[in-house]
Enzyme design. Structure first.
Site, PDB file in Angstrom:
ATOM      1  CB  ALA A   1      -0.869  -0.013   1.248  1.00  0.00           C
TER       2      ALA A   1
ATOM      3  N   GLY B   1       0.472  -5.068   0.864  1.00  0.00           N
ATOM      4  CA  GLY B   1      -0.732  -5.093   0.026  1.00  0.00           C
ATOM      5  C   GLY B   1      -0.485  -5.729  -1.339  1.00  0.00           C
TER       6      GLY B   1
ATOM      7  CD  GLU C   1       1.536  -5.613   5.627  1.00  0.00           C
ATOM      8  OE1 GLU C   1       2.327  -6.543   5.874  1.00  0.00           O
ATOM      9  OE2 GLU C   1       0.848  -5.570   4.593  1.00  0.00           O
TER      10      GLU C   1
ATOM     11  CD  GLU D   1      -2.505  -7.607   2.901  1.00  0.00           C
ATOM     12  OE1 GLU D   1      -2.173  -6.428   2.654  1.00  0.00           O
ATOM     13  OE2 GLU D   1      -3.201  -7.920   3.881  1.00  0.00           O
TER      14      GLU D   1
HETATM   15  N1  COA Z   1       4.613   3.145  -0.466  1.00  0.00           N
HETATM   16  C1  COA Z   1       5.031   4.309  -0.965  1.00  0.00           C
HETATM   17  N2  COA Z   1       6.158   4.451  -1.685  1.00  0.00           N
HETATM   18  C2  COA Z   1       6.893   3.351  -1.893  1.00  0.00           C
HETATM   19  C3  COA Z   1       6.519   2.083  -1.386  1.00  0.00           C
HETATM   20  C4  COA Z   1       5.317   2.009  -0.644  1.00  0.00           C
HETATM   21  N3  COA Z   1       4.866   0.857  -0.161  1.00  0.00           N
HETATM   22  N4  COA Z   1       7.462   1.181  -1.748  1.00  0.00           N
HETATM   23  C5  COA Z   1       8.369   1.855  -2.462  1.00  0.00           C
HETATM   24  N5  COA Z   1       8.036   3.153  -2.548  1.00  0.00           N
HETATM   25  C6  COA Z   1       8.745   4.227  -3.245  1.00  0.00           C
HETATM   26  C7  COA Z   1       9.978   4.672  -2.451  1.00  0.00           C
HETATM   27  O1  COA Z   1       9.617   5.602  -1.445  1.00  0.00           O
HETATM   28  C8  COA Z   1      10.798   5.295  -3.563  1.00  0.00           C
HETATM   29  O2  COA Z   1      10.242   6.571  -3.892  1.00  0.00           O
HETATM   30  P1  COA Z   1      11.217   7.839  -4.141  1.00  0.00           P
HETATM   31  O3  COA Z   1      12.095   7.406  -5.297  1.00  0.00           O
HETATM   32  O4  COA Z   1      10.264   8.936  -4.505  1.00  0.00           O
HETATM   33  O5  COA Z   1      11.982   8.047  -2.874  1.00  0.00           O
HETATM   34  C9  COA Z   1      10.515   4.400  -4.774  1.00  0.00           C
HETATM   35  O6  COA Z   1       9.279   3.738  -4.469  1.00  0.00           O
HETATM   36  C10 COA Z   1      11.586   3.349  -4.996  1.00  0.00           C
HETATM   37  O7  COA Z   1      11.740   2.603  -3.792  1.00  0.00           O
HETATM   38  P2  COA Z   1      13.152   2.454  -3.017  1.00  0.00           P
HETATM   39  O8  COA Z   1      12.828   2.208  -1.579  1.00  0.00           O
HETATM   40  O9  COA Z   1      14.071   3.578  -3.358  1.00  0.00           O
HETATM   41  O10 COA Z   1      13.682   1.112  -3.722  1.00  0.00           O
HETATM   42  P3  COA Z   1      14.705   0.074  -3.088  1.00  0.00           P
HETATM   43  O11 COA Z   1      15.094  -0.833  -4.211  1.00  0.00           O
HETATM   44  O12 COA Z   1      15.793   0.747  -2.331  1.00  0.00           O
HETATM   45  O13 COA Z   1      13.843  -0.769  -2.025  1.00  0.00           O
HETATM   46  C11 COA Z   1      11.894  -1.951  -1.237  1.00  0.00           C
HETATM   47  C12 COA Z   1      12.779  -1.569  -2.447  1.00  0.00           C
HETATM   48  C13 COA Z   1      10.692  -2.704  -1.796  1.00  0.00           C
HETATM   49  C14 COA Z   1      12.710  -2.881  -0.324  1.00  0.00           C
HETATM   50  C15 COA Z   1      11.456  -0.691  -0.468  1.00  0.00           C
HETATM   51  O14 COA Z   1      10.922   0.233  -1.394  1.00  0.00           O
HETATM   52  C16 COA Z   1      10.443  -0.927   0.603  1.00  0.00           C
HETATM   53  O15 COA Z   1      10.781  -1.429   1.679  1.00  0.00           O
HETATM   54  N6  COA Z   1       9.163  -0.535   0.342  1.00  0.00           N
HETATM   55  C17 COA Z   1       8.097  -0.606   1.313  1.00  0.00           C
HETATM   56  C18 COA Z   1       7.618  -2.014   1.480  1.00  0.00           C
HETATM   57  C19 COA Z   1       6.532  -2.065   2.540  1.00  0.00           C
HETATM   58  O16 COA Z   1       6.773  -1.866   3.702  1.00  0.00           O
HETATM   59  N7  COA Z   1       5.309  -2.368   2.089  1.00  0.00           N
HETATM   60  C20 COA Z   1       4.185  -2.543   2.961  1.00  0.00           C
HETATM   61  C21 COA Z   1       3.370  -1.304   3.031  1.00  0.00           C
HETATM   62  S1  COA Z   1       1.994  -1.488   4.132  1.00  0.00           S
END
Ligand code: COA
Length: 260
Positions: free
Chosen positions: A66, A112, A135, A115
């Site tokens: 999400a 999400g 989460e 999910e």
């Molecule tokens: N919500 C909002 N933005 C998100 C996102 C999310 N769930 N997942 C990734 N993004 C955004 C990042 O903020 C980043 O945006 P920016 O370039 O404007 O800063 C962009 O997507 C790229 O992600 P980034 O984190 O730079 O890539 P990465 O390769 O370093 O890491 C992940 C990849 C998937 C490990 C990391 O993005 C992450 O942990 N995301 C969240 C996962 C999460 O907790 N999901 C559950 C949500 S309830």
């Protein structure tokens, strides 16, 4: 209708639905959820469409969860509403669609995103895919059915460990867990889904729709679990841990939970 965050391609009797926010790793914001609802409603009605493939845009992610940036000012009530509306209007709708829906997991499927993949009838992954429910690292719990569907698919113990550690598993591990049915290369992912659909399409679509209904009926005893998830997901939004978890993500630092 033209969509901003979704690409919809129809090829003979198969629809390919691609979530298209690659710069945000296809994170599900409000608009994407609404557009997906509209797309799936349309595909359910479209008599020419017999099967659906759901995937993410780019080479990095299916859906990374999400959209955390929308959570910052959410209250307990907003949290409950988000989970209840999302579950009923999109995730349960996909699960109960009368035609096969395959998730083609082409990269990160987190929160999400996993999910959503689990709401599909089955899953195929590319070998770079990573899956998890992170989460609790944000001071939240899965709110789109994850606490119910993950144990159904991988068993309670594995689901508990995945949820509690907030860790990611590889495509191979997901295959060993039974979370995905096949693992292939990124190039072969969509062609493999088409191959599976061509086998499915030899069969009666009416019978398939009854089979989907019957299989899903076997899991209906978890209805209270979904309600419990909605209550608990909402309650997380009233905690200091949630504020710290989501703020830390947006500030790109490690969370330090006051409640720990
Ligand atoms: N919500 C909002 N933005 C998100 C996102 C999310 N769930 N997942 C990734 N993004 C955004 C990042 O903020 C980043 O945006 P920016 O370039 O404007 O800063 C962009 O997507 C790229 O992600 P980034 O984190 O730079 O890539 P990465 O390769 O370093 O890491 C992940 C990849 C998937 C490990 C990391 O993005 C992450 O942990 N995301 C969240 C996962 C999460 O907790 N999901 C559950 C949500 S309830």
């Amino acid at each position: 209708m033209a969509y901003k965050t979704i690409q919809l391609q129809k090829e003979t009797s198969t629809a390919l639905v691609t979530i298209d926010r690659p710069n945000k790793l296809n994170a599900l914001n409000k608009e994407t959820i609404e557009e997906l609802e509209d797309v799936f409603k349309g595909l359910q009605k479209d008599k020419k469409i017999k099967a659906i493939i759901l995937t993410g845009s780019g080479e990095k992610a299916f859906v990374a969860g999400a959209d955390i940036s929308e959570f910052s000012d959410y209250s307990v009530k907003d949290g409950k509403k988000l989970a209840a509306k999302g579950q009923k209007k999109l995730f349960d709708f996909i699960e109960n669609l009368s035609k096969p829906v395959i998730a083609a997991i082409n990269g990160f499927a987190l929160g999400g995103g996993l999910e959503l993949a689990m709401a599909c009838h089955f899953r195929v992954a590319s070998d770079n895919a990573k899956m998890g429910l992170p989460e609790v690292s944000l001071g939240l719990i899965p709110g789109y059915g994850g606490t119910q569907r993950l144990p159904q698919l991988v068993g309670k113990g594995r689901a508990m460990e995945m949820i509690m550690t907030a860790g990611m598993i590889t495509a191979e591990q997901a295959y060993a867990y039974g979370l995905v049915n096949h693992v292939t290369t990124q190039e072969e992912l969509i062609p493999l889904c088409h191959k599976i659909i061509s086998k499915i399409s030899n069969n009666s679509s009416v019978a398939i729709s009854y089979a989907i209904k019957a299989v899903n009926a076997g899991f209906k005893n978890t209805v209270n679990g979904y309600e419990q998830e909605i209550e608990a997901f909402g309650a997380c939004f009233g905690t200091e841990d949630f504020t710290e978890g989501t703020t830390a993500f947006l500030e790109k630092r490690k969370a330090s939970f006051p409640g720990s």
